[in-house]
Design an enzyme around this catalytic site. Structure first.
Site, PDB file in Angstrom:
ATOM      1  N   ARG A  82       1.506   2.002  -3.586  1.00 26.48           N
ATOM      2  CA  ARG A  82       0.311   2.527  -4.253  1.00 26.48           C
ATOM      3  C   ARG A  82       0.010   3.948  -3.766  1.00 26.48           C
ATOM      4  NH1 ARG A  82      -4.440  -1.331  -3.899  1.00 26.48           N
ATOM      5  NH2 ARG A  82      -5.149  -0.069  -5.653  1.00 26.48           N
TER       6      ARG A  82
ATOM      7  N   TYR B 162       0.826  -1.216   0.000  1.00 30.75           N
ATOM      8  CA  TYR B 162       0.000   0.000   0.000  1.00 30.75           C
ATOM      9  C   TYR B 162       0.859   1.265   0.000  1.00 30.75           C
ATOM     10  CZ  TYR B 162      -3.988  -2.995   0.255  1.00 30.75           C
ATOM     11  OH  TYR B 162      -4.926  -3.946  -0.069  1.00 30.75           O
TER      12      TYR B 162
ATOM     13  N   ASP C 274      -7.967   5.387  -4.796  1.00 34.63           N
ATOM     14  CA  ASP C 274      -7.200   6.586  -5.158  1.00 34.63           C
ATOM     15  C   ASP C 274      -8.050   7.831  -4.852  1.00 34.63           C
ATOM     16  OD1 ASP C 274      -8.846   7.429  -7.446  1.00 34.63           O
ATOM     17  OD2 ASP C 274      -7.994   5.731  -8.539  1.00 34.63           O
TER      18      ASP C 274
ATOM     19  N   HIS D 191     -14.495   1.128  -0.462  1.00 35.95           N
ATOM     20  CA  HIS D 191     -13.369   0.228  -0.187  1.00 35.95           C
ATOM     21  C   HIS D 191     -12.208   0.930   0.505  1.00 35.95           C
ATOM     22  CE1 HIS D 191     -14.685  -2.895  -3.473  1.00 35.95           C
ATOM     23  NE2 HIS D 191     -15.447  -2.918  -2.396  1.00 35.95           N
TER      24      HIS D 191
ATOM     25  N   ASN E 162     -12.789   2.621  -5.800  1.00 42.56           N
ATOM     26  CA  ASN E 162     -11.368   2.948  -5.925  1.00 42.56           C
ATOM     27  C   ASN E 162     -10.836   3.567  -4.648  1.00 42.56           C
ATOM     28  OD1 ASN E 162     -11.746   2.088  -8.489  1.00 42.56           O
ATOM     29  ND2 ASN E 162     -11.755   4.120  -9.417  1.00 42.56           N
TER      30      ASN E 162
ATOM     31  N   GLY F 181     -16.625   1.550 -15.412  1.00 42.88           N
ATOM     32  CA  GLY F 181     -15.301   0.971 -15.218  1.00 42.88           C
ATOM     33  C   GLY F 181     -15.184  -0.060 -14.119  1.00 42.88           C
TER      34      GLY F 181
ATOM     35  N   CYS G  51      -5.846   3.448  13.104  1.00 36.62           N
ATOM     36  CA  CYS G  51      -5.172   2.846  14.255  1.00 36.62           C
ATOM     37  C   CYS G  51      -5.972   1.636  14.739  1.00 36.62           C
ATOM     38  CB  CYS G  51      -5.036   3.870  15.378  1.00 36.62           C
ATOM     39  SG  CYS G  51      -4.214   3.177  16.827  1.00 36.62           S
TER      40      CYS G  51
HETATM   41  P1  OAD Z   1     -11.550  -4.709 -12.236  1.00 37.23           P
HETATM   42  O1  OAD Z   1     -10.098  -4.704 -12.535  1.00 37.23           O
HETATM   43  O2  OAD Z   1     -12.163  -5.977 -11.776  1.00 37.23           O
HETATM   44  O3  OAD Z   1     -12.383  -4.218 -13.507  1.00 37.23           O
HETATM   45  C1  OAD Z   1     -12.035  -3.059 -14.197  1.00 37.23           C
HETATM   46  C2  OAD Z   1     -12.979  -2.917 -15.376  1.00 37.23           C
HETATM   47  O4  OAD Z   1     -12.649  -1.698 -16.017  1.00 37.23           O
HETATM   48  C3  OAD Z   1     -12.867  -4.034 -16.423  1.00 37.23           C
HETATM   49  O5  OAD Z   1     -14.161  -4.545 -16.722  1.00 37.23           O
HETATM   50  C4  OAD Z   1     -12.253  -3.341 -17.631  1.00 37.23           C
HETATM   51  O6  OAD Z   1     -12.770  -3.829 -18.862  1.00 37.23           O
HETATM   52  C5  OAD Z   1     -12.668  -1.913 -17.421  1.00 37.23           C
HETATM   53  N1  OAD Z   1     -11.744  -0.928 -18.006  1.00 37.23           N
HETATM   54  C6  OAD Z   1     -10.395  -1.007 -18.180  1.00 37.23           C
HETATM   55  N2  OAD Z   1      -9.919   0.101 -18.749  1.00 37.23           N
HETATM   56  C7  OAD Z   1     -10.979   0.927 -18.943  1.00 37.23           C
HETATM   57  C8  OAD Z   1     -11.141   2.232 -19.503  1.00 37.23           C
HETATM   58  N3  OAD Z   1     -10.114   2.936 -19.966  1.00 37.23           N
HETATM   59  N4  OAD Z   1     -12.395   2.745 -19.533  1.00 37.23           N
HETATM   60  C9  OAD Z   1     -13.466   2.031 -19.084  1.00 37.23           C
HETATM   61  N5  OAD Z   1     -13.366   0.814 -18.552  1.00 37.23           N
HETATM   62  C10 OAD Z   1     -12.152   0.257 -18.476  1.00 37.23           C
HETATM   63  O7  OAD Z   1     -11.789  -3.524 -11.181  1.00 37.23           O
HETATM   64  P2  OAD Z   1     -13.055  -3.262 -10.222  1.00 37.23           P
HETATM   65  O8  OAD Z   1     -14.309  -3.748 -10.843  1.00 37.23           O
HETATM   66  O9  OAD Z   1     -12.981  -1.840  -9.795  1.00 37.23           O
HETATM   67  O10 OAD Z   1     -11.266  -4.300  -4.188  1.00 37.23           O
HETATM   68  O11 OAD Z   1     -12.689  -4.184  -9.004  1.00 37.23           O
HETATM   69  C11 OAD Z   1     -13.514  -4.163  -7.865  1.00 37.23           C
HETATM   70  C12 OAD Z   1     -12.693  -4.413  -6.628  1.00 37.23           C
HETATM   71  O12 OAD Z   1     -11.889  -5.597  -6.823  1.00 37.23           O
HETATM   72  C13 OAD Z   1     -11.652  -3.355  -6.328  1.00 37.23           C
HETATM   73  O13 OAD Z   1     -12.188  -2.238  -5.654  1.00 37.23           O
HETATM   74  C14 OAD Z   1     -10.657  -4.077  -5.485  1.00 37.23           C
HETATM   75  C15 OAD Z   1     -10.563  -5.352  -6.290  1.00 37.23           C
HETATM   76  O14 OAD Z   1     -10.159  -6.478  -5.642  1.00 37.23           O
HETATM   77  C16 OAD Z   1     -10.495  -4.364  -3.084  1.00 37.23           C
HETATM   78  O15 OAD Z   1      -9.279  -4.268  -3.104  1.00 37.23           O
HETATM   79  C17 OAD Z   1     -11.291  -4.583  -1.852  1.00 37.23           C
END
Ligand code: OAD
Length: 234
Positions: free
Chosen positions: A58, A55, A93, A108, A91, A175, A116
Site C-alpha cells: 500500500r 502495508y 494515504d 488512523h 485515510n 466518502g 519504533c
Molecule cells: P469504507 O470502505 O467503509 O466506505 C467508503 C465509502 O465511500 C462508502 O460508503 C462508499 O459508498 C463511498 N464511496 C466509494 N466511492 C466513492 C466516491 N467516488 N465518492 C464518494 N464516495 C464514495 O471506508 P471508510 O468509511 O473510510 O480503518 O472506512 C473507515 C475505516 O475502516 C478505515 O479508515 C479503515 C477501515 O477499516 C483502519 O484500517 C483502522
C-alpha cells in the site's frame, strides 16, 4: 460565508476517484484480506512479515496515485476561507497533503511513516519495511511497525478532534461508510453541541445518513468541488 469553523471528515471514498480501493465496497480491501490477519496488533505479533508486506504494497502504491479534484477543492477551501478549516481523515494515504492541504489530522495513521516499538520514535518512510530493518533512531532490530492505527488501538489526535468538533459550525463528512467508530460517532458529537450545519457527501447513503441535515449523493471528485465553490461564493 456564514460559517466560521469548518470540520471536514474524510474516508476512503474521497480517494476512490484517485484509484485507491475502499474497504467495504464491492472489490474493497476487506473482501480480499481479513482484518484479523493484517490490521490488528495480534496479527502483527503472529505474522509480522505478512502485515509488513500488506502495508509495504500500500505504501508503494502512493507513488502511483494522484490527488483528485475532491482533495484539491478541500485544500482550496482551507486556503481561501477566512475562518478555520480542519481536515480529519481516516485515510492513511497522503493525497490531502499532495493536493495542497495542511495540518491534516490523520486519525488512523499514515502509510508514509513507521514507528519504533522499542524507542517510540516516528520516522517518515517511503521504502519497504521488514523485520530486518533497523530503527534509524535506536538501531534495534526488529523494531519498526507501520504507523497505522489497527483495530483495538486508540486513534490519534482524539482530544484535539473533540475540541474541533465542539467548536465547529459546519461539519462535512465525505466518502465514509459510517461503520467504524469513533469517526462514525463524530456526527452525533457535533449534533449534541447543537448548532452546526451538517452535510454528508457520499456515493450512497452512509450508515449515519439520517443524522445529517443535508445529503449529497454521488462521486466526491464531482460533488466536493461544487460544494466548495458554493461555500466560497455564497
Ligand atoms: P469504507 O470502505 O467503509 O466506505 C467508503 C465509502 O465511500 C462508502 O460508503 C462508499 O459508498 C463511498 N464511496 C466509494 N466511492 C466513492 C466516491 N467516488 N465518492 C464518494 N464516495 C464514495 O471506508 P471508510 O468509511 O473510510 O480503518 O472506512 C473507515 C475505516 O475502516 C478505515 O479508515 C479503515 C477501515 O477499516 C483502519 O484500517 C483502522
Amino acid at each position: 460565508m456564514r460559517y466560521e469553523n469548518i470540520v471536514v471528515l474524510t474516508g476512503a471514498g474521497v480517494s476512490a476517484d484517485s484509484g485507491v480501493r475502499t474497504f467495504r465496497d464491492n472489490g474493497g480491501l476487506w473482501e480480499e484480506h481479513r482484518v484479523e490477519d493484517v490490521a490488528t496488533p495480534e496479527a502483527f505479533t503472529r505474522d509480522p512479515e505478512l502485515v509488513q508486506r500488506f502495508y509495504n504494497l500500500r505504501r508503494a502504491q502512493l507513488a502511483t496515485i494522484e490527488p483528485n479534484p475532491a482533495h484539491t477543492a478541500l485544500a482550496r477551501l482551507q486556503g481561501e476561507h477566512a475562518g478555520q478549516v480542519t481536515i480529519i481523515t481516516q485515510n492513511v494515504d497522503n493525497l490531502h497533503e499532495r493536493g495542497g492541504a495542511r495540518d491534516v489530522l490523520h486519525m488512523h495513521g499514515e502509510l508514509g511513516k513507521v514507528r519504533c516499538v522499542r524507542c517510540d520514535a516516528v520516522h517518515t518512510w517511503a521504502e519497504d519495511c521488514t523485520q530486518q530493518t533497523a530503527c534509524p533512531g535506536c538501531g534495534e532490530v526488529p523494531a519498526l511497525r507501520p504507523h497505522i492505527v489497527w483495530f483495538g488501538e486508540m486513534p490519534f489526535y482524539m482530544d484535539e478532534i473533540a475540541r474541533r468538533l465542539r467548536d465547529c459550525d459546519l461539519f462535512i463528512s465525505v466518502g465514509t461508510s459510517g461503520n467504524v467508530y469513533p469517526a462514525a460517532g463524530f456526527i452525533a458529537e457535533v449534533r449534541s453541541a447543537g448548532y452546526a450545519h451538517t452535510i454528508e457527501v457520499n456515493l450512497e447513503p452512509s450508515a449515519g445518513v439520517s443524522y445529517f441535515a443535508e445529503c449529497r449523493h454521488g462521486r466526491a471528485g464531482e460533488l466536493v468541488p461544487k460544494l466548495v465553490h458554493e461555500l466560497l461564493t455564497e
